[in-house]
Scaffold this motif. Structure first.
Motif, mmCIF file in Angstrom:
data_model
loop_
_atom_site.group_PDB
_atom_site.id
_atom_site.type_symbol
_atom_site.label_atom_id
_atom_site.label_comp_id
_atom_site.label_asym_id
_atom_site.label_seq_id
_atom_site.Cartn_x
_atom_site.Cartn_y
_atom_site.Cartn_z
ATOM 1 N N LYS A 91 5.374 -10.961 -5.632
ATOM 2 C CA LYS A 91 6.294 -11.200 -6.745
ATOM 3 C C LYS A 91 6.713 -9.872 -7.375
ATOM 4 O O LYS A 91 7.732 -9.813 -8.059
ATOM 5 C CB LYS A 91 5.628 -12.100 -7.783
ATOM 6 N N ILE A 92 5.885 -8.856 -7.187
ATOM 7 C CA ILE A 92 6.227 -7.486 -7.573
ATOM 8 C C ILE A 92 6.259 -6.662 -6.302
ATOM 9 O O ILE A 92 5.264 -6.584 -5.579
ATOM 10 C CB ILE A 92 5.204 -6.908 -8.576
ATOM 11 N N TYR A 93 7.389 -6.041 -6.013
ATOM 12 C CA TYR A 93 7.505 -5.222 -4.804
ATOM 13 C C TYR A 93 6.725 -3.933 -4.993
ATOM 14 O O TYR A 93 6.833 -3.256 -6.023
ATOM 15 C CB TYR A 93 8.962 -4.897 -4.502
ATOM 16 N N CYS A 94 5.926 -3.574 -3.980
ATOM 17 C CA CYS A 94 5.109 -2.356 -4.029
ATOM 18 C C CYS A 94 5.233 -1.637 -2.693
ATOM 19 O O CYS A 94 5.008 -2.245 -1.640
ATOM 20 C CB CYS A 94 3.647 -2.698 -4.324
ATOM 21 N N PRO A 95 5.617 -0.351 -2.691
ATOM 22 C CA PRO A 95 5.704 0.396 -1.429
ATOM 23 C C PRO A 95 4.352 0.460 -0.726
ATOM 24 O O PRO A 95 3.306 0.350 -1.368
ATOM 25 C CB PRO A 95 6.175 1.792 -1.874
ATOM 26 N N PRO A 96 4.343 0.628 0.585
ATOM 27 C CA PRO A 96 3.074 0.623 1.334
ATOM 28 C C PRO A 96 2.079 1.676 0.860
ATOM 29 O O PRO A 96 0.898 1.397 0.695
ATOM 30 C CB PRO A 96 3.510 0.879 2.777
ATOM 31 N N GLU A 97 2.575 2.926 0.640
ATOM 32 C CA GLU A 97 1.630 3.981 0.249
ATOM 33 C C GLU A 97 1.026 3.710 -1.132
ATOM 34 O O GLU A 97 -0.162 3.967 -1.372
ATOM 35 C CB GLU A 97 2.315 5.356 0.272
ATOM 36 N N ALA A 98 1.837 3.150 -2.053
ATOM 37 C CA ALA A 98 1.301 2.802 -3.377
ATOM 38 C C ALA A 98 0.334 1.616 -3.277
ATOM 39 O O ALA A 98 -0.622 1.522 -4.054
ATOM 40 C CB ALA A 98 2.443 2.477 -4.336
ATOM 41 N N SER A 99 0.583 0.713 -2.329
ATOM 42 C CA SER A 99 -0.325 -0.428 -2.143
ATOM 43 C C SER A 99 -1.728 0.035 -1.753
ATOM 44 O O SER A 99 -2.731 -0.513 -2.224
ATOM 45 C CB SER A 99 0.220 -1.366 -1.062
ATOM 46 N N VAL A 100 -1.811 1.064 -0.905
ATOM 47 C CA VAL A 100 -3.121 1.592 -0.494
ATOM 48 C C VAL A 100 -3.842 2.216 -1.689
ATOM 49 O O VAL A 100 -5.050 2.009 -1.893
ATOM 50 C CB VAL A 100 -2.948 2.618 0.642
ATOM 51 N N LEU A 101 -3.098 2.972 -2.505
ATOM 52 C CA LEU A 101 -3.716 3.604 -3.677
ATOM 53 C C LEU A 101 -4.200 2.549 -4.674
ATOM 54 O O LEU A 101 -5.307 2.643 -5.215
ATOM 55 C CB LEU A 101 -2.709 4.548 -4.340
ATOM 56 N N LEU A 102 -3.374 1.535 -4.933
ATOM 57 C CA LEU A 102 -3.783 0.471 -5.852
ATOM 58 C C LEU A 102 -4.997 -0.278 -5.310
ATOM 59 O O LEU A 102 -5.899 -0.661 -6.070
ATOM 60 C CB LEU A 102 -2.613 -0.504 -6.060
ATOM 61 N N ALA A 103 -5.034 -0.482 -4.009
ATOM 62 C CA ALA A 103 -6.196 -1.159 -3.410
ATOM 63 C C ALA A 103 -7.474 -0.348 -3.620
ATOM 64 O O ALA A 103 -8.548 -0.915 -3.863
ATOM 65 C CB ALA A 103 -5.954 -1.380 -1.917
ATOM 66 N N SER A 104 -7.377 0.973 -3.550
ATOM 67 C CA SER A 104 -8.580 1.801 -3.753
ATOM 68 C C SER A 104 -9.098 1.679 -5.181
ATOM 69 O O SER A 104 -10.314 1.657 -5.409
ATOM 70 C CB SER A 104 -8.255 3.263 -3.419
ATOM 71 N N TYR A 105 -8.187 1.582 -6.167
ATOM 72 C CA TYR A 105 -8.628 1.395 -7.558
ATOM 73 C C TYR A 105 -9.223 -0.004 -7.757
ATOM 74 O O TYR A 105 -10.167 -0.172 -8.529
ATOM 75 C CB TYR A 105 -7.466 1.625 -8.518
ATOM 76 N N ALA A 106 -8.661 -1.009 -7.075
ATOM 77 C CA ALA A 106 -9.229 -2.357 -7.165
ATOM 78 C C ALA A 106 -10.649 -2.394 -6.589
ATOM 79 O O ALA A 106 -11.536 -3.060 -7.134
ATOM 80 C CB ALA A 106 -8.327 -3.351 -6.422
ATOM 81 N N VAL A 107 -10.880 -1.662 -5.502
ATOM 82 C CA VAL A 107 -12.220 -1.599 -4.916
ATOM 83 C C VAL A 107 -13.179 -0.878 -5.868
ATOM 84 O O VAL A 107 -14.336 -1.286 -6.039
ATOM 85 C CB VAL A 107 -12.169 -0.884 -3.550
#
Length: 544
Positions: A130-146
């Motif tokens: 529902k919110i578009y996120c570029p691939p490289e930003a998706s990896v960074l956000l995933a690391s903060y979620a972990v």
């Protein structure tokens, strides 16, 4: 009869006094709750009950959402709950969600519960695309979620495959590249390891600070036609409307709410907000001091454990040396016993040879003393004498050799006894060292409560004075400068990751949003400079 009528009247009045209730189920991003509500309750009564239950004070961001005929709607605060078009079956379900979004999450979100609810909702919207996120930003956000879920990275605990069951990336990003789950996990873990030392609330805030710059963050989309007639006749007419009345009402509510929040941001903070921010600063400072204290205790504990391990290792080494010295001593004692026995045997053999030599000498003297009457006897006698002399000479040489060998054995025995004495002395030294090391090990061993290091301190009392607040302000300014430098470094990391995975990209799987995002990035367009363009042209932006 009058008594019967009175009893019926009292029963009817009692029945009227009992309030009628209905069951409501509230679903938040991480839990579900059920409440028993009165039929006369308005939306604000239910909303306040939910906020009190959650301990939430920043209520102006949130609302209760429900679905009616495939359209979402929000519960109105001044209207009775049952007067809305809610489902009739119980329990009536509402979703407690963020209705309005902050412009700057770090400055506007004060309570930790508020940050956590926003983090969960924004994360779900990104994963649901529902919110578009570029691939490289998706990896960074995933690391903060972990980092928010697992804490600091530990290679002994977080081994390969520990993220296999986690949903961390949008399916669109996974399908866009020829990369295995292990390759994605490797790149997420590489960034996750760099977040060491961040608490859960700090990791969630970093997640929101990155997500708030995405183009579709805080934006609601509707299929509408619209018309706006400006006062200036020279400007074209701007029209909009929807085929559904509920959608029009929803757009109006969102416009009014966003406008109120826009005005609220530009006013001085109310007394309640000032109090909340002060409490949040004190709580943040207290947590920071607590984390520092725990870090010091952890460091001291690790140092004590390392010292203990080193002492144990040294003790084991000394024990091994003592065992080897004991074995050497035993071997020396055995060697000394063998040499003593051999020396005794050699000495006895020397005595026997000396005795035989004496007997031969006596025989030679006896033969010389015997008169030899004939030449033949004389010659034979001379020959026997010669042989006796040769035998006596050999006997003497053998006796001398045996005597020297006995002396050598005695000397070896003396040296063996001297080695035995030195081994015993070394064993005594090692034994004394072992006892001293054991005493030190028992002294330096870490007890449970660490009394020698004063690890468990008394309860901390905080007295925040003006100097403390000034110091805290200076630290905040310092953190802002560090954040700007970190943002530059972060952008460089994102570009590096984008370049790295670009070779694995499948162009035919790009969506329309991917193409639009790449075009905007190539032109240098972003959400922020798009908003600033009307202001630069002298026009006011329209907020929906």
């Amino acid at each position: 009869m009058a008594g019967a009528i009175a009893s019926r009247m009292s029963f009817s009045s009692l029945k009227r006094k009992q309030p009628k209730t209905f069951t409501v189920r509230i679903a938040t991003m991480d839990a579900e709750m059920e409440f028993s509500c009165e039929v006369k309750w308005k939306g604000k009564d239910l909303f306040d009950l939910v906020c009190r239950t959650l301990g939430l004070r920043e209520t102006w961001f949130f609302g209760l959402q429900y679905t009616i005929k495939d359209t979402v709607a929000w519960l109105k605060m001044d209207k009775k709950v049952l007067d809305h078009d809610v489902p009739t079956e119980e329990p009536v379900t509402f979703h407690f969600l963020a209705k309005f979004y902050p412009e700057n999450a770090e400055e506007e979100l004060v309570q930790e519960i508020t940050q956590h609810l926003f983090f969960l909702q924004v994360k779900k919207q990104i994963l649901d695309e529902k919110i578009y996120c570029p691939p490289e930003a998706s990896v960074l956000l995933a690391s903060y979620a972990v980092q928010a879920k697992y804490g600091d990275y530990d290679p002994n605990v977080h081994k390969r495959g520990f993220l296999a069951q986690e949903e961390l990336l949008p399916k669109r990003v996974i399908n866009l590249y020829q990369m295995t789950p292990e390759m994605w996990e490797e790149r997420i873990t590489a960034w996750y390891a760099e977040h060491r030392g961040r608490a859960r609330d700090e990791a969630e805030m970093e997640y929101l600070k990155i997500a708030q710059d995405l183009e579709m963050y805080g934006v609601n989309y509707f299929a509408i036609r619209f018309t706006i007639k400006p006062l200036d006749k020279k400007i074209d007419v701007f029209k909009f409307n929807s085929s559904k009345l509920r959608v029009n009402k929803l757009i109006l509510q969102l416009c009014i709410g966003n406008h109120d929040l826009f005005m609220r941001r530009r006013k001085a903070d109310s007394l309640e907000v000032q109090q909340m921010k002060a409490q949040a600063r004190e709580e943040k400072a207290r947590k920071q001091m607590e984390r520092q204290r725990l870090a010091r205790e952890k460091q001291m504990r690790e140092e004590a454990e390392r010292t203990r391990d080193e002492l144990e290792r040294r003790l084991m080494q000394l024990k091994e040396e003592a065992t080897m010295a004991n074995e050497a001593l035993m071997r020396s004692e055995e060697t000394a016993d063998l040499l003593a026995e051999k020396a005794q045997i050699t000495e006895e053999e020397a005595k026997l040879l000396a005795q035989k030599a004496a007997e031969a000498e006596q025989e030679m003297q006896r033969i010389k003393a015997t008169a030899i009457r004939t030449e033949e006897e004389k010659r034979l006698m001379e020959q026997k004498v010669l042989e006796a002399e040769m035998l006596a000479l050999k006997m003497a040489e053998e006796s001398e050799r045996r005597a020297k060998e006995a002396d050598q054995l005695k000397q070896d025995l003396q040296e063996a006894r001297e080695s035995e004495r030195r081994a015993k002395q070394k064993l005594l030294e090692i034994t004394s060292k072992s006892s001293y090391t054991s005493m030190n090990s028992s002294t330096t061993a870490l007890p449970t409560d660490l009394p020698s290091f004063n690890l468990i301190s008394e309860s901390l009392s905080f007295d925040f004075k003006d100097t403390d607040m000034k110091r805290l302000s200076m630290e905040i300014e310092k953190e802002k400068v560090e954040y700007m430098e970190k943002s530059k470094h972060l952008q460089e990391q994102l570009n590096e990751l984008k370049t790295e995975i670009e070779a694995l990209k499948l162009k035919e799987r790009e969506t329309a949003l991917d193409i639009l995002h790449n075009e905007n990035a190539s032109r240098g367009n972003s959400k922020h400079n798009t908003i600033k363009k009307p202001q630069a042209q002298g026009r006011r932006p329209i907020c929906i």
